[in-house]
Design a protein around this motif. Structure first.
Motif, PDB file in Angstrom:
ATOM      1  N   ILE A   1      37.728  34.975  17.949  1.00  0.00           N
ATOM      2  CA  ILE A   1      39.023  35.629  18.120  1.00  0.00           C
ATOM      3  C   ILE A   1      38.801  36.799  19.077  1.00  0.00           C
ATOM      4  CG2 ILE A   1      38.768  37.114  16.100  1.00  0.00           C
ATOM      5  CD1 ILE A   1      41.849  36.731  15.732  1.00  0.00           C
ATOM      6  N   THR A   2      39.702  36.964  19.999  1.00  0.00           N
ATOM      7  CA  THR A   2      39.610  38.026  20.990  1.00  0.00           C
ATOM      8  C   THR A   2      40.947  38.751  21.058  1.00  0.00           C
ATOM      9  OG1 THR A   2      38.048  36.739  22.300  1.00  0.00           O
ATOM     10  CG2 THR A   2      39.139  38.542  23.413  1.00  0.00           C
ATOM     11  N   GLY A   3      40.904  40.062  21.069  1.00  0.00           N
ATOM     12  CA  GLY A   3      42.110  40.868  21.211  1.00  0.00           C
ATOM     13  C   GLY A   3      41.824  42.005  22.170  1.00  0.00           C
ATOM     14  N   GLY A   4      42.865  42.533  22.793  1.00  0.00           N
ATOM     15  CA  GLY A   4      42.626  43.635  23.710  1.00  0.00           C
ATOM     16  C   GLY A   4      43.835  44.028  24.509  1.00  0.00           C
ATOM     17  N   LEU A   5      43.580  44.793  25.532  1.00  0.00           N
ATOM     18  CA  LEU A   5      44.617  45.278  26.436  1.00  0.00           C
ATOM     19  C   LEU A   5      44.352  44.737  27.837  1.00  0.00           C
ATOM     20  CD1 LEU A   5      44.587  48.997  25.297  1.00  0.00           C
ATOM     21  CD2 LEU A   5      46.234  47.237  24.641  1.00  0.00           C
ATOM     22  N   TYR A   6      45.423  44.393  28.530  1.00  0.00           N
ATOM     23  CA  TYR A   6      45.322  43.837  29.879  1.00  0.00           C
ATOM     24  C   TYR A   6      46.378  44.515  30.745  1.00  0.00           C
ATOM     25  CZ  TYR A   6      45.220  40.281  33.577  1.00  0.00           C
ATOM     26  OH  TYR A   6      45.091  39.621  34.772  1.00  0.00           O
ATOM     27  N   PHE A   7      45.985  45.033  31.899  1.00  0.00           N
ATOM     28  CA  PHE A   7      46.916  45.653  32.841  1.00  0.00           C
ATOM     29  C   PHE A   7      46.784  44.942  34.173  1.00  0.00           C
ATOM     30  CE2 PHE A   7      47.597  48.623  36.340  1.00  0.00           C
ATOM     31  CZ  PHE A   7      48.915  48.969  36.105  1.00  0.00           C
ATOM     32  N   GLN A   8      47.933  44.643  34.780  1.00  0.00           N
ATOM     33  CA  GLN A   8      47.944  43.928  36.058  1.00  0.00           C
ATOM     34  C   GLN A   8      49.001  44.544  36.962  1.00  0.00           C
ATOM     35  OE1 GLN A   8      48.065  39.590  35.863  1.00  0.00           O
ATOM     36  NE2 GLN A   8      49.901  39.668  37.100  1.00  0.00           N
ATOM     37  N   THR A   9      48.678  44.689  38.239  1.00  0.00           N
ATOM     38  CA  THR A   9      49.633  45.183  39.217  1.00  0.00           C
ATOM     39  C   THR A   9      49.383  44.479  40.551  1.00  0.00           C
ATOM     40  OG1 THR A   9      50.601  47.184  40.200  1.00  0.00           O
ATOM     41  CG2 THR A   9      48.200  47.121  39.987  1.00  0.00           C
ATOM     42  N   GLY A  10      50.287  44.643  41.477  1.00  0.00           N
ATOM     43  CA  GLY A  10      50.156  43.996  42.779  1.00  0.00           C
ATOM     44  C   GLY A  10      49.048  44.598  43.625  1.00  0.00           C
ATOM     45  N   ALA A  11      48.514  43.796  44.518  1.00  0.00           N
ATOM     46  CA  ALA A  11      47.519  44.235  45.498  1.00  0.00           C
ATOM     47  C   ALA A  11      47.790  43.464  46.781  1.00  0.00           C
ATOM     48  CB  ALA A  11      46.105  43.944  44.989  1.00  0.00           C
ATOM     49  N   TRP A  12      47.432  44.043  47.909  1.00  0.00           N
ATOM     50  CA  TRP A  12      47.687  43.370  49.171  1.00  0.00           C
ATOM     51  C   TRP A  12      46.692  43.846  50.217  1.00  0.00           C
ATOM     52  CZ3 TRP A  12      50.999  46.373  46.433  1.00  0.00           C
ATOM     53  CH2 TRP A  12      51.146  47.681  46.865  1.00  0.00           C
ATOM     54  N   GLU A  13      46.590  43.073  51.272  1.00  0.00           N
ATOM     55  CA  GLU A  13      45.719  43.414  52.389  1.00  0.00           C
ATOM     56  C   GLU A  13      46.348  44.571  53.149  1.00  0.00           C
ATOM     57  OE1 GLU A  13      43.703  41.130  56.204  1.00  0.00           O
ATOM     58  OE2 GLU A  13      45.051  40.039  54.881  1.00  0.00           O
ATOM     59  N   ARG A  14      45.550  45.581  53.485  1.00  0.00           N
ATOM     60  CA  ARG A  14      46.098  46.790  54.120  1.00  0.00           C
ATOM     61  C   ARG A  14      46.821  46.486  55.426  1.00  0.00           C
ATOM     62  NH1 ARG A  14      42.524  52.089  55.007  1.00  0.00           N
ATOM     63  NH2 ARG A  14      42.465  51.818  52.771  1.00  0.00           N
ATOM     64  N   SER A  15      46.263  45.618  56.267  1.00  0.00           N
ATOM     65  CA  SER A  15      46.856  45.348  57.581  1.00  0.00           C
ATOM     66  C   SER A  15      47.859  44.190  57.547  1.00  0.00           C
ATOM     67  CB  SER A  15      45.747  45.054  58.590  1.00  0.00           C
ATOM     68  OG  SER A  15      45.030  43.906  58.181  1.00  0.00           O
ATOM     69  N   ASN A  16      48.023  43.543  56.381  1.00  0.00           N
ATOM     70  CA  ASN A  16      48.953  42.421  56.291  1.00  0.00           C
ATOM     71  C   ASN A  16      49.586  42.423  54.898  1.00  0.00           C
ATOM     72  OD1 ASN A  16      50.328  40.030  56.344  1.00  0.00           O
ATOM     73  ND2 ASN A  16      48.543  38.723  56.623  1.00  0.00           N
ATOM     74  N   THR A  17      50.696  43.126  54.772  1.00  0.00           N
ATOM     75  CA  THR A  17      51.321  43.282  53.453  1.00  0.00           C
ATOM     76  C   THR A  17      51.922  41.981  52.926  1.00  0.00           C
ATOM     77  OG1 THR A  17      53.359  44.040  54.497  1.00  0.00           O
ATOM     78  CG2 THR A  17      51.802  45.734  53.740  1.00  0.00           C
ATOM     79  N   LYS A  18      52.000  40.948  53.764  1.00  0.00           N
ATOM     80  CA  LYS A  18      52.489  39.650  53.289  1.00  0.00           C
ATOM     81  C   LYS A  18      51.404  38.875  52.547  1.00  0.00           C
ATOM     82  CE  LYS A  18      55.992  39.211  56.830  1.00  0.00           C
ATOM     83  NZ  LYS A  18      56.517  38.448  57.925  1.00  0.00           N
ATOM     84  N   ASN A  19      50.151  39.247  52.743  1.00  0.00           N
ATOM     85  CA  ASN A  19      49.038  38.601  52.053  1.00  0.00           C
ATOM     86  C   ASN A  19      48.824  39.333  50.724  1.00  0.00           C
ATOM     87  OD1 ASN A  19      46.958  36.891  51.500  1.00  0.00           O
ATOM     88  ND2 ASN A  19      45.512  37.831  52.906  1.00  0.00           N
ATOM     89  N   VAL A  20      49.508  38.871  49.691  1.00  0.00           N
ATOM     90  CA  VAL A  20      49.531  39.588  48.414  1.00  0.00           C
ATOM     91  C   VAL A  20      48.567  38.982  47.397  1.00  0.00           C
ATOM     92  CG1 VAL A  20      51.906  40.379  48.706  1.00  0.00           C
ATOM     93  CG2 VAL A  20      51.465  38.196  47.579  1.00  0.00           C
ATOM     94  N   GLY A  21      48.325  39.716  46.370  1.00  0.00           N
ATOM     95  CA  GLY A  21      47.479  39.285  45.265  1.00  0.00           C
ATOM     96  C   GLY A  21      47.703  40.214  44.093  1.00  0.00           C
ATOM     97  N   LEU A  22      46.640  40.439  43.321  1.00  0.00           N
ATOM     98  CA  LEU A  22      46.789  41.324  42.177  1.00  0.00           C
ATOM     99  C   LEU A  22      45.493  42.047  41.855  1.00  0.00           C
ATOM    100  CD1 LEU A  22      45.531  39.822  39.341  1.00  0.00           C
ATOM    101  CD2 LEU A  22      47.392  38.326  39.912  1.00  0.00           C
ATOM    102  N   PHE A  23      45.664  43.176  41.187  1.00  0.00           N
ATOM    103  CA  PHE A  23      44.571  43.944  40.624  1.00  0.00           C
ATOM    104  C   PHE A  23      44.753  43.913  39.123  1.00  0.00           C
ATOM    105  CE2 PHE A  23      43.323  47.870  38.556  1.00  0.00           C
ATOM    106  CZ  PHE A  23      41.983  47.938  38.865  1.00  0.00           C
ATOM    107  N   TRP A  24      43.667  43.731  38.382  1.00  0.00           N
ATOM    108  CA  TRP A  24      43.770  43.696  36.925  1.00  0.00           C
ATOM    109  C   TRP A  24      42.603  44.419  36.280  1.00  0.00           C
ATOM    110  CZ3 TRP A  24      39.677  41.443  34.455  1.00  0.00           C
ATOM    111  CH2 TRP A  24      38.891  40.566  35.205  1.00  0.00           C
ATOM    112  N   THR A  25      42.819  44.900  35.088  1.00  0.00           N
ATOM    113  CA  THR A  25      41.769  45.511  34.282  1.00  0.00           C
ATOM    114  C   THR A  25      42.002  45.108  32.831  1.00  0.00           C
ATOM    115  OG1 THR A  25      40.622  47.579  33.768  1.00  0.00           O
ATOM    116  CG2 THR A  25      43.004  47.700  33.986  1.00  0.00           C
ATOM    117  N   ALA A  26      40.919  44.975  32.079  1.00  0.00           N
ATOM    118  CA  ALA A  26      41.040  44.499  30.700  1.00  0.00           C
ATOM    119  C   ALA A  26      40.000  45.174  29.812  1.00  0.00           C
ATOM    120  CB  ALA A  26      40.856  42.984  30.641  1.00  0.00           C
ATOM    121  N   ALA A  27      40.381  45.406  28.567  1.00  0.00           N
ATOM    122  CA  ALA A  27      39.471  45.863  27.519  1.00  0.00           C
ATOM    123  C   ALA A  27      39.657  44.901  26.358  1.00  0.00           C
ATOM    124  CB  ALA A  27      39.795  47.289  27.103  1.00  0.00           C
ATOM    125  N   ARG A  28      38.555  44.319  25.871  1.00  0.00           N
ATOM    126  CA  ARG A  28      38.657  43.282  24.834  1.00  0.00           C
ATOM    127  C   ARG A  28      37.694  43.550  23.686  1.00  0.00           C
ATOM    128  NH1 ARG A  28      38.008  38.546  29.174  1.00  0.00           N
ATOM    129  NH2 ARG A  28      36.400  40.009  29.792  1.00  0.00           N
TER     130      ARG A  28
END
Length: 123
Positions: free
Chosen positions: A26-53
């Motif tokens: 069994i695993t429990g925890g906190l997860y945070f996620q937000t947007g991330a993108w390439e500095r010179s190309n804001t159309k190339n998007v992704g995400l940044f995440w962090t987790a504690a479990r």
């Protein structure tokens, strides 16, 4: 599923057999996620995440003793993990994870586990 290998006698250790059995996790925890993108190309998007479990595992004591005959355990293991990552489409995928298991005294889990992953795409 946990798989261990029970070795045979010292005179012929290859006569051992694999021992397989199921564990409960069994695993429990906190997860945070937000947007991330390439500095010179804001159309190339992704995400940044962090987790504690927090991780909890229960095994069958008698089955553990098949692999480790001298073990004295209640077969309840636990630990924690911190992680973060950045994933940007067609550019980079970075993950860093730290695991620390806490269980004593029968098996030494004092050494933490580090996991690193890095992928970079050259255009």
């Amino acid at each position: 599923m946990l798989t261990g290998y029970k070795t045979g006698p010292v005179t012929d250790p290859s006569t051992g057999k694999p021992v397989n059995f199921l564990n409960s996790f069994i695993t429990g925890g906190l997860y945070f996620q937000t947007g991330a993108w390439e500095r010179s190309n804001t159309k190339n998007v992704g995400l940044f995440w962090t987790a504690a479990r927090y991780i909890l595992c229960k095994s069958n004591s008698s089955q553990l003793r098949e692999i480790l005959p001298a073990i004295q355990t209640n077969a309840l293991y636990h630990g924690w993990s911190l992680a973060w990552g950045v994933e940007i489409n067609n550019l980079v995928n970075i993950k860093v994870i730290y695991y620390k298991y806490v269980k004593g005294p029968e098996i030494d889990y004092s050494v933490p586990i580090y996991q690193f992953s890095f992928n970079y795409s050259i255009k």
